[in-house]
Design an enzyme around this catalytic site. Structure first.
Site, PDB file in Angstrom:
ATOM      1  N   SER A 156       0.781  -1.236   0.000  1.00 28.04           N
ATOM      2  CA  SER A 156       0.000   0.000   0.000  1.00 28.04           C
ATOM      3  C   SER A 156       0.813   1.287   0.000  1.00 28.04           C
ATOM      4  O   SER A 156       0.393   2.261  -0.630  1.00 28.04           O
ATOM      5  CB  SER A 156      -0.951   0.018   1.193  1.00 28.04           C
ATOM      6  OG  SER A 156      -1.754  -1.128   1.217  1.00 28.04           O
ATOM      7  N   HIS A 179     -11.631   6.348  -7.464  1.00 25.31           N
ATOM      8  CA  HIS A 179     -10.322   5.890  -7.003  1.00 25.31           C
ATOM      9  C   HIS A 179     -10.425   4.460  -6.468  1.00 25.31           C
ATOM     10  O   HIS A 179      -9.557   3.622  -6.733  1.00 25.31           O
ATOM     11  CB  HIS A 179      -9.807   6.816  -5.917  1.00 25.31           C
ATOM     12  CG  HIS A 179      -8.611   6.272  -5.219  1.00 25.31           C
ATOM     13  ND1 HIS A 179      -7.365   6.219  -5.815  1.00 25.31           N
ATOM     14  CD2 HIS A 179      -8.460   5.698  -4.009  1.00 25.31           C
ATOM     15  CE1 HIS A 179      -6.520   5.652  -4.974  1.00 25.31           C
ATOM     16  NE2 HIS A 179      -7.147   5.330  -3.866  1.00 25.31           N
TER      17      HIS A 179
END
Lengths: 468, 362
Positions: A230, A359
């Site tokens: 991430s 997103h």
């Protein structure tokens, strides 16, 4: 633009090592010479005070092969790929698109905790993946949402929620604008099985990642695809190190590193570019400039001429391409690959594109951009449509095939999806392994302590969903 | 410390004489009142402090073949030399390592192994560690240097979020186990805020990495070799004050000292003293003082590996109920590391002795 041109004159098509400041440092020089002697730059004196104007009005031009209708503009740039390969491009992009729609919906229904779709960016990923060797190492980007929608998977099957086993009922709309993440598409192009995509999203027993990470954090050793993480841009200097090792190993391999224009603002991006150039690494930096980093538009992300303009600042050969033109992406990546491995230097490709979808499942982009803007890209400039027009104009595809393929791809995805959903999760003991190569004594004690805890309090845990 | 300053002064003076610079200074009349030898300075307070510890070498080890007198940085060089000799994938990189390093730990290695194996990087710690992770991901051995532990923080994200979690998050598909980060560590007498830090505590609770601190040249070489060969990313902090001050006989050939094993340097029955790095020598002295002045028998333990640490040696069982006094922690104050106040800041033998005395009288 002027800066890039000047840089091109300095560096030329191949880094001239004799012009390199390092070489000049080692030269003898006469102090009577009026030329600059500074070790830090190779340049002439000037006696006029003038600041260099960054050129953002007419920036670095965008290389393309097809127009928006999929017609070849300059025939000499057509890569003339065989039909079979072009078909594979198309099927990869559309299969992933289908998978995205279904998995996005499944998140909406609470069946998986999180999902990222990429609609509109398929071209950047397939075009670049196709130009690589299968053993080239891929470091991908996962743009993290700072999500608040992390619903634990134990909620699946709860009251009022979708029951495992029954079919997805909501029909994915034509315009639901799902996207493919470059990592998924590259993996898709390398024939990563649908089952494994799904297994990772569900974190089930088949997940090669052993259920450790959120959905879309894929990784595959056989396909040389490094597991996604991430934190943004952290993969950039790592990719450079891997490229350095590949160079030392004389492996005839390059590394490709994907990231978005937002991640390019991170310090790690600067670090990676600088290291790649100074240490002469065979790496392609591939930036997907899709206009947004969550809600932040590019006008708030940078003030210069995008990412491509930064390359020459590091001494890196750079190009900007139309990311929605799969052949332009292909050509640029192919040439960059050829030269990176031959010349041991980095290349920067900035692929201009547009993020059609949100997103992630935690985002509603109508909060910060207009539907009209999104529709323009969906309808007027889409990598899948452009390629389809190209194929149709050659007689390689028609509406019949389109219909059949859509049905077939949806069926494939649904089968893999239902299969993945039925599977159990891995045994909870897998919570403890792989922290180190060997399990330390303290961790083993903790593992035993959890086992004992579950013996007494197991009813309060979702053990039914996990392997015994 | 004063001896070092005087030696440095003599070196400067002799260098000047050699260059003719000395004569020019003399004739310029500048020399008078300029840099008189330290011993001539009347006020003793102006002289710089002696070190707060005395390095105590271990008895020479017989089991590892021929030994050579080495200080700590030479022991590090020897370990690196051994590693690059037997592992063709191993590379060393960081700021200024090419010419030998600011602490001379990599002297001679570039000439011996080539510029593709021992090389400078740009000045960027997050890049150094990220780059090192990438090398390790391909299976090659990466030995990264962070010039001072005080500057490891830009690399914190790469260490904690990436290196430590690489194997776990990928389900063991990928790892960066062949990465070792080495960094000069700890107080040095004059380092102040940014050349004295001991940041191991920041990493001590990060599963997935190992953190190691040696107390001596012999320990340093064996532990560093173990870190390099360990299949997990390791951080190896080198007490910089010991680089030249610690000298002992160190085996020339490679050898390993196991990680995650503390060492009981001295057995005792009344009080346990635990430390790592330079501080081990402080507490050794405290143990002697305690025996001599108080008749107290101390067990002295060098922890060596901070993470994963050897709980069993330090604490034979759940010892909470067996302690006769609360555990006492003697360390620096909760301030940044000061410059001129260093003698007051550090946990020297008097503070440790005093804590021990209070503990005995609890």
């Amino acid at each position: 633009m002027a800066l890039a041109a000047r840089a091109a004159r300095v560096w030329g098509s191949r880094r001239g090592w004799r012009q390199h400041p390092r070489w000049q440092q080692e030269q003898h020089f006469s102090s009577l010479d009026d030329k600059p002697q500074f070790p830090g730059a190779s340049a002439e004196f000037v006696d006029k005070l003038e600041f260099i104007q960054p050129n953002v009005i007419s920036g670095i031009p965008i290389y393309r092969v097809m127009d928006r209708q999929g017609q070849i503009i300059n025939p000499s740039e057509d890569p003339h790929l065989p039909q079979e390969k072009v078909l594979k491009f198309y099927k990869s992009m559309t299969l992933l698109n289908t998978m995205d729609r279904i998995l996005y919906e499944s998140q909406r229904q609470g069946r998986i905790s999180f999902y990222m779709t990429n609609y509109g960016e398929e071209g950047t990923h397939v075009g670049s993946a196709a130009a690589l060797d299968n053993t080239d190492l891929v470091f991908g980007q996962y743009r993290e949402a700072g999500t608040t929608a992390f619903r634990e998977q134990k909620q699946m099957g709860g009251p009022g929620r979708f029951q495992p086993g029954s079919r997805l009922t909501s029909e994915c709309k034509e315009g639901s604008n799902t996207r493919t993440e470059e990592n998924q598409c590259v993996l898709m192009y390398r024939d990563y099985p649908l089952e494994q995509f799904m297994a990772q999203c569900y974190g089930n027993v088949n997940d090669p990642g052993k259920g450790r990470q959120m959905p879309v954090h894929y990784g595959c050793k056989e396909r040389h695809f490094v597991t996604i993480s991430s934190p943004l841009a952290t993969q950039i200097p790592q990719a450079v190190g891997a490229a350095y090792a590949a160079k030392r190993a004389n492996a005839n391999r390059i590394v490709i590193c994907y990231f978005g224009e937002g991640a390019a603002s991170e310090g790690d991006a600067h670090a990676g570019f600088n290291f790649a150039a100074t240490l002469e690494c065979p790496i392609i930096f591939f930036c997907r400039n899709n206009g947004y980093a969550i809600s932040t538009p590019t006008s708030e992300q940078y003030r210069g001429d995008g990412i491509a303009a930064r390359g020459p600042g590091y001494g890196i050969l750079s190009i900007r391409v139309d990311g929605n033109d799969v052949f332009a992406v292909y050509n640029a990546t192919k040439e960059a690959r050829r030269r990176a491995v031959a010349e041991n230097q980095p290349f920067l490709i900035e692929a201009m594109t547009y993020r059609i979808g949100h997103h992630s499942t935690s985002d509603d982009s109508s909060a910060y951009r207009s539907v009209d803007e999104v529709n323009y890209w969906d309808k007027q400039d889409h990598p899948i449509s452009r390629l389809r027009h190209y194929m149709q104009s050659r007689g390689w595809w028609d509406d019949e095939q389109e219909k059949a393929w859509r049905k077939q791809s949806r069926k494939k995805v649904m089968e893999a999806f239902e299969e993945a959903e039925r599977k159990l999760k891995p045994n909870p003991s897998l919570l403890f392994s792989d922290v180190y190569q060997e399990m330390p004594a303290q961790l083993r004690k903790q593992q035993e302590s959890l086992t004992r805890h579950l013996q007494t309090y197991g009813e309060h845990y979702p053990l039914d969903h996990f392997e015994k | 410390m004063a001896a070092e300053a005087a030696a440095a002064g003599r070196l400067w003076l002799s260098a000047c004489r050699a260059g003719g610079h000395w004569r020019r200074l003399c004739s310029a009349g500048l020399l008078r009142g300029f840099l008189q030898p330290a011993s001539a300075v009347g006020d003793a307070a102006r002289r710089r402090q002696l070190a707060h510890f005395t390095f105590q070498p271990d008895p020479e080890h017989q089991d590892y073949g021929q030994t050579q007198k080495m200080n700590l940085f030479q022991a590090v060089t020897s370990a690196l030399d051994n590693s690059l000799a037997k592992d063709p994938t191993a590379v060393i990189f960081g700021e200024d390592v090419a010419f030998g390093g600011v602490f001379r730990c990599t002297v001679g290695l570039r000439d011996k192994y080539g510029k593709d194996r021992v090389f400078n990087t740009p000045l960027c710690e997050q890049g150094i560690v990220g780059f090192g992770i990438g090398i390790a991901v391909t299976g090659a051995t990466a030995i990264a240097e962070i010039q001072f532990a005080d500057y490891i923080f830009p690399a914190f994200d790469q260490i904690v979020n990436e290196a430590a979690k690489y194997r776990y998050r990928s389900g063991d598909l990928f790892n960066c186990g062949s990465l070792t980060i080495r960094s000069p560590w700890g107080c040095v007498g004059h380092g102040a805020l940014y050349h004295s830090q001991s940041p191991e505590a920041f990493f001590a609770h990060c599963p997935g990495i190992k953190v190691v601190v040696p107390r001596s040249p012999f320990q340093a070489k064996g532990l560093l070799l173990s870190c390099i060969e360990d299949k997990n990313p390791c951080i190896f902090f080198e007490p910089k004050i010991l680089y030249r001050a610690a000298v002992e006989q160190v085996p020339v050939e490679p050898y390993n000292i196991p990680l995650s094993q503390a060492e009981i340097i001295q057995e005792g029955s009344d009080v346990t003293l635990v430390a790592w790095g330079t501080q081990v020598h402080v507490i050794r002295e405290v143990a002697s003082m305690a025996q001599e002045k108080l008749g107290v028998s101390c067990e002295v333990i060098d922890l060596r590996t901070i993470l994963p640490w050897d709980v069993d040696t330090v604490c034979k069982e759940e010892c909470f109920l067996n302690l006769e006094a609360p555990i006492s922690r003697v360390c620096g104050y909760d301030t940044p590391f000061p410059h001129i106040f260093e003698p007051f800041y550090i946990p020297d033998k008097w503070k440790c002795y005093d804590a021990l005395r209070k503990m005995i009288n609890y």
